[in-house]
Design a protein around this motif. Sequence first.
Motif, PDB file in Angstrom:
ATOM      1  N   ALA A 125      -4.224   1.659   9.422  1.00 38.84           N
ATOM      2  CA  ALA A 125      -3.691   2.570   8.409  1.00 38.84           C
ATOM      3  C   ALA A 125      -3.406   1.884   7.085  1.00 38.84           C
ATOM      4  O   ALA A 125      -3.256   2.562   6.063  1.00 38.84           O
ATOM      5  CB  ALA A 125      -2.403   3.230   8.916  1.00 38.84           C
ATOM      6  N   CYS A 126      -3.314   0.561   7.090  1.00 40.21           N
ATOM      7  CA  CYS A 126      -2.824  -0.158   5.911  1.00 40.21           C
ATOM      8  C   CYS A 126      -3.879  -1.118   5.356  1.00 40.21           C
ATOM      9  O   CYS A 126      -4.662  -1.707   6.108  1.00 40.21           O
ATOM     10  CB  CYS A 126      -1.567  -0.951   6.262  1.00 40.21           C
ATOM     11  SG  CYS A 126      -0.178   0.086   6.809  1.00 40.21           S
ATOM     12  N   ALA A 127      -3.877  -1.260   4.041  1.00 39.45           N
ATOM     13  CA  ALA A 127      -4.759  -2.233   3.405  1.00 39.45           C
ATOM     14  C   ALA A 127      -4.300  -3.654   3.689  1.00 39.45           C
ATOM     15  O   ALA A 127      -5.095  -4.600   3.614  1.00 39.45           O
ATOM     16  CB  ALA A 127      -4.793  -1.988   1.897  1.00 39.45           C
ATOM     17  N   PHE A 128      -3.022  -3.806   4.027  1.00 37.90           N
ATOM     18  CA  PHE A 128      -2.444  -5.126   4.323  1.00 37.90           C
ATOM     19  C   PHE A 128      -1.329  -4.921   5.323  1.00 37.90           C
ATOM     20  O   PHE A 128      -0.467  -4.049   5.135  1.00 37.90           O
ATOM     21  CB  PHE A 128      -1.909  -5.764   3.041  1.00 37.90           C
ATOM     22  CG  PHE A 128      -1.273  -7.117   3.229  1.00 37.90           C
ATOM     23  CD1 PHE A 128      -2.045  -8.271   3.195  1.00 37.90           C
ATOM     24  CD2 PHE A 128       0.093  -7.238   3.449  1.00 37.90           C
ATOM     25  CE1 PHE A 128      -1.468  -9.531   3.369  1.00 37.90           C
ATOM     26  CE2 PHE A 128       0.684  -8.487   3.626  1.00 37.90           C
ATOM     27  CZ  PHE A 128      -0.102  -9.637   3.583  1.00 37.90           C
ATOM     28  N   SER A 129      -1.325  -5.684   6.410  1.00 39.41           N
ATOM     29  CA  SER A 129      -0.257  -5.584   7.405  1.00 39.41           C
ATOM     30  C   SER A 129      -0.056  -6.949   8.028  1.00 39.41           C
ATOM     31  O   SER A 129      -0.937  -7.463   8.723  1.00 39.41           O
ATOM     32  CB  SER A 129      -0.613  -4.556   8.489  1.00 39.41           C
ATOM     33  OG  SER A 129       0.414  -4.455   9.451  1.00 39.41           O
ATOM     34  N   GLU A 130       1.092  -7.545   7.759  1.00 36.14           N
ATOM     35  CA  GLU A 130       1.365  -8.892   8.245  1.00 36.14           C
ATOM     36  C   GLU A 130       2.812  -9.032   8.706  1.00 36.14           C
ATOM     37  O   GLU A 130       3.697  -8.312   8.250  1.00 36.14           O
ATOM     38  CB  GLU A 130       1.084  -9.933   7.154  1.00 36.14           C
ATOM     39  CG  GLU A 130      -0.380 -10.128   6.830  1.00 36.14           C
ATOM     40  CD  GLU A 130      -1.203 -10.695   7.974  1.00 36.14           C
ATOM     41  OE1 GLU A 130      -0.609 -11.247   8.936  1.00 36.14           O
ATOM     42  OE2 GLU A 130      -2.446 -10.582   7.921  1.00 36.14           O
ATOM     43  N   ARG A 131       3.007 -10.007   9.598  1.00 31.31           N
ATOM     44  CA  ARG A 131       4.343 -10.371  10.072  1.00 31.31           C
ATOM     45  C   ARG A 131       4.923 -11.433   9.144  1.00 31.31           C
ATOM     46  O   ARG A 131       4.268 -12.443   8.874  1.00 31.31           O
ATOM     47  CB  ARG A 131       4.246 -10.922  11.491  1.00 31.31           C
ATOM     48  CG  ARG A 131       5.567 -11.196  12.173  1.00 31.31           C
ATOM     49  CD  ARG A 131       5.331 -11.756  13.567  1.00 31.31           C
ATOM     50  NE  ARG A 131       4.442 -10.893  14.353  1.00 31.31           N
ATOM     51  CZ  ARG A 131       4.016 -11.206  15.578  1.00 31.31           C
ATOM     52  NH1 ARG A 131       4.370 -12.362  16.134  1.00 31.31           N
ATOM     53  NH2 ARG A 131       3.222 -10.384  16.226  1.00 31.31           N
ATOM     54  N   VAL A 132       6.128 -11.220   8.650  1.00 30.75           N
ATOM     55  CA  VAL A 132       6.787 -12.188   7.775  1.00 30.75           C
ATOM     56  C   VAL A 132       7.423 -13.275   8.641  1.00 30.75           C
ATOM     57  O   VAL A 132       8.180 -12.991   9.571  1.00 30.75           O
ATOM     58  CB  VAL A 132       7.843 -11.505   6.891  1.00 30.75           C
ATOM     59  CG1 VAL A 132       8.560 -12.533   6.023  1.00 30.75           C
ATOM     60  CG2 VAL A 132       7.196 -10.435   6.020  1.00 30.75           C
ATOM     61  N   MET A 133       7.123 -14.533   8.304  1.00 29.17           N
ATOM     62  CA  MET A 133       7.496 -15.660   9.167  1.00 29.17           C
ATOM     63  C   MET A 133       8.760 -16.389   8.715  1.00 29.17           C
ATOM     64  O   MET A 133       9.199 -17.317   9.382  1.00 29.17           O
ATOM     65  CB  MET A 133       6.339 -16.661   9.228  1.00 29.17           C
ATOM     66  CG  MET A 133       5.016 -16.037   9.644  1.00 29.17           C
ATOM     67  SD  MET A 133       5.094 -15.192  11.246  1.00 29.17           S
ATOM     68  CE  MET A 133       5.304 -16.600  12.333  1.00 29.17           C
ATOM     69  N   GLY A 134       9.343 -15.999   7.565  1.00 23.19           N
ATOM     70  CA  GLY A 134      10.546 -16.658   7.103  1.00 23.19           C
ATOM     71  C   GLY A 134      10.690 -16.563   5.602  1.00 23.19           C
ATOM     72  O   GLY A 134       9.833 -16.001   4.914  1.00 23.19           O
ATOM     73  N   PRO A 135      11.785 -17.117   5.032  1.00 21.60           N
ATOM     74  CA  PRO A 135      11.989 -17.056   3.588  1.00 21.60           C
ATOM     75  C   PRO A 135      10.831 -17.643   2.793  1.00 21.60           C
ATOM     76  O   PRO A 135      10.475 -17.122   1.726  1.00 21.60           O
ATOM     77  CB  PRO A 135      13.278 -17.866   3.382  1.00 21.60           C
ATOM     78  CG  PRO A 135      13.993 -17.790   4.680  1.00 21.60           C
ATOM     79  CD  PRO A 135      12.919 -17.765   5.725  1.00 21.60           C
ATOM     80  N   ALA A 136      10.197 -18.674   3.288  1.00 21.83           N
ATOM     81  CA  ALA A 136       9.107 -19.307   2.545  1.00 21.83           C
ATOM     82  C   ALA A 136       7.880 -18.414   2.470  1.00 21.83           C
ATOM     83  O   ALA A 136       7.052 -18.560   1.572  1.00 21.83           O
ATOM     84  CB  ALA A 136       8.742 -20.641   3.194  1.00 21.83           C
ATOM     85  N   GLY A 153      -5.266   1.695  -3.147  1.00 21.35           N
ATOM     86  CA  GLY A 153      -4.719   3.047  -3.034  1.00 21.35           C
ATOM     87  C   GLY A 153      -4.426   3.359  -1.579  1.00 21.35           C
ATOM     88  O   GLY A 153      -4.930   4.331  -1.013  1.00 21.35           O
ATOM     89  N   ALA A 154      -3.614   2.528  -0.952  1.00 25.86           N
ATOM     90  CA  ALA A 154      -3.343   2.629   0.484  1.00 25.86           C
ATOM     91  C   ALA A 154      -2.014   1.934   0.770  1.00 25.86           C
ATOM     92  O   ALA A 154      -1.457   1.260  -0.100  1.00 25.86           O
ATOM     93  CB  ALA A 154      -4.472   1.966   1.280  1.00 25.86           C
ATOM     94  N   PRO A 155      -1.488   2.061   1.990  1.00 23.87           N
ATOM     95  CA  PRO A 155      -0.234   1.391   2.301  1.00 23.87           C
ATOM     96  C   PRO A 155      -0.388  -0.118   2.435  1.00 23.87           C
ATOM     97  O   PRO A 155      -1.433  -0.635   2.832  1.00 23.87           O
ATOM     98  CB  PRO A 155       0.179   2.005   3.646  1.00 23.87           C
ATOM     99  CG  PRO A 155      -0.619   3.257   3.775  1.00 23.87           C
ATOM    100  CD  PRO A 155      -1.899   2.989   3.060  1.00 23.87           C
ATOM    101  N   GLY A 156       0.688  -0.839   2.117  1.00 22.48           N
ATOM    102  CA  GLY A 156       0.858  -2.236   2.465  1.00 22.48           C
ATOM    103  C   GLY A 156       2.060  -2.336   3.384  1.00 22.48           C
ATOM    104  O   GLY A 156       3.054  -1.629   3.191  1.00 22.48           O
ATOM    105  N   HIS A 157       2.002  -3.203   4.385  1.00 18.71           N
ATOM    106  CA  HIS A 157       3.036  -3.212   5.423  1.00 18.71           C
ATOM    107  C   HIS A 157       3.504  -4.628   5.721  1.00 18.71           C
ATOM    108  O   HIS A 157       2.698  -5.550   5.835  1.00 18.71           O
ATOM    109  CB  HIS A 157       2.477  -2.577   6.707  1.00 18.71           C
ATOM    110  CG  HIS A 157       3.344  -2.773   7.910  1.00 18.71           C
ATOM    111  ND1 HIS A 157       2.921  -3.421   9.058  1.00 18.71           N
ATOM    112  CD2 HIS A 157       4.633  -2.413   8.144  1.00 18.71           C
ATOM    113  CE1 HIS A 157       3.897  -3.441   9.938  1.00 18.71           C
ATOM    114  NE2 HIS A 157       4.942  -2.841   9.419  1.00 18.71           N
ATOM    115  N   LEU A 158       4.823  -4.765   5.858  1.00 15.96           N
ATOM    116  CA  LEU A 158       5.441  -6.016   6.281  1.00 15.96           C
ATOM    117  C   LEU A 158       6.277  -5.755   7.528  1.00 15.96           C
ATOM    118  O   LEU A 158       7.132  -4.856   7.528  1.00 15.96           O
ATOM    119  CB  LEU A 158       6.332  -6.592   5.179  1.00 15.96           C
ATOM    120  CG  LEU A 158       5.651  -6.926   3.848  1.00 15.96           C
ATOM    121  CD1 LEU A 158       6.696  -7.364   2.828  1.00 15.96           C
ATOM    122  CD2 LEU A 158       4.591  -7.999   4.033  1.00 15.96           C
TER     123      LEU A 158
END
Length: 598
Positions: A125-136, A153-158
């Motif tokens: 569903a998303c143009a970008f979907s990633e798991r955030v690994m920390g403050p860095a 023109g699409a969702p981005g997901h964290l």
Amino acid sequence: MARTTSDHIVERLLDWGIDTIFGINGDAVNGFFESLRTHADRMRYVHVRHEENAALAAVGHAKFTGRPAACVSTAGPGAVHLLNGLYDAEVDGVPVIAITGMTYHDVIGAHLLQDLNSDYLFRDACAFSERVMGPAHAVNATDLAVRKALAAGAPGHLAIPIDIQSWTEDTWSDKNPAGHTSLATQRHVVAPPEEQLRQAAALLGDCRNVVIMAGAGARGAGQELEQVAETLAAPIVKAGLGKDSVPDDSPLTTGGMGLIGTRPSHEAMENCDGFLIVGSSTPYYEFWPKPGQARAVQIDNDPSKIGMRYPVEVGLAGDAHTVLSSLRPLLERKRDRSFLDNAQSGMAAWWQLQRDQAAGTERPMKPQAVAHHLGEVLPDRAVLTSDAGTVTAWGSRVPLRRGMSYSFSGTHCTMGSALPYAVGAKIADPGRPVVALTGDGALSMGMGELATLAQYDLSITVIVLRNDSLALEAWEQNAMLGNPQYGCELSPIDFAGVAESCGVRAFRIDKPPEVADLLSTALQRGGPTLVECVVDPYESPFAETIKPVQAERIANAFERGEPARERMSRSMLESDRRGLSPAVRHSEHELRRHGQQG
């Protein structure tokens, strides 16, 4: 205090100009909510009552402003609920940013509570979907999510594990030095080569009867669209998502197309020999000219969509405003205006039919009465959102004036989207009047958002067409398959009473003479308001526009025992409506015979 992972994300969203987030909290996202709390002076949080509506409100915000908003949910079921609204954004081509929680980083996959890999789940569903690994990782990931959402023109997901949300310590790798990303971006603008523009102009000049098909990609290019249409003497037919590309009172448009379109639009498609497609890939292309009937030019910002629905000869990649502005000086004004004149005569008859239908005094009243009178009393610059169901047809017939905006879930067809779209539109621009036109099937899926209107005192007018039926499904079961309706009845809901219990002022209309005055009163009062309109479920949303095979299927459904066949046939065989519908005339004898058997 040291900044957390969540702080880095919230502050970077603010740097990008994203200052509104819709959602619901939960234990797997509470670390992120702490950052929302500490940034509440800059980041506006809007609490909705269902995660799907959080995403849909963000879609509404983006559709009417061009600027993305964000939405947030907890892990597991909350994230899954968010997903449908994100598909709505992906299909209709608007950028939003989604934030979801996850379980603790060191037990992912260990079947703890609400353990679901939303970073994987959201990738379709998303143009970008990633798991955030920390403050860095936070700033880099946020930049990529926003940048790709804007470009596609699409969702981005964290997706952020719950413990990582609150981390303040992390190690930056050599490949990720602090400050190496920026906010620089550029809207994708493509200008076709001069030679292609000249080929398109020559092709359209060689055609006698040109029709223009305007979709969502034509929004914002209305002036250029009308100039090209006037030069080519070409009627502008509008896909549902292109309804506000030019106003309905423009003499150059024949309104909508497809089953819920207008007869003049169909006649223009049936009789054209030239076809200019502007920003449309509507799935109802069976109502377009037959392949080989017309020579075609297509303008689309997405080159992959050129030629997808029709065998075009010249494709012009670029945004509608840029391409039409470059194309118009190359066109010669057509002297023969008869094709446009005929379309304009047809539209005069079409609008007269709408007025005649709206003037009826029968009960339950025709939904056309609501559509027609709503168009008369809508304030200038109004935003109108519509929904999935028969209300889609009636929303398409609300006459919009110049400066008004309109949208609905055009391709994903999400029921219940009108109200959260309206919430997003109102939050984005509090000064514009906002009206949500919905049906009882759609509103009953998300009535909790009436409480959202009261909680934030949002001056939105909700108009619900109540017919105690999934009426579009009843008609489609007849027209598409030749089957009698089944499973379409709804138990009655007192929507006015529900609204009042939520703190929303409510009106109820069930008499045609009351429509204009009560709609006007509701729109003028300010504050959250609901108007419940009791309408006929068996008023046909497409009698004037169906094809002969569909009329034959309806007659077959009547013969097979359609329980409402008498009322449905009476609606389809009204004399004025029958005069505009070759398909109904073709099957009149069978419709009348089987309808009278009811």
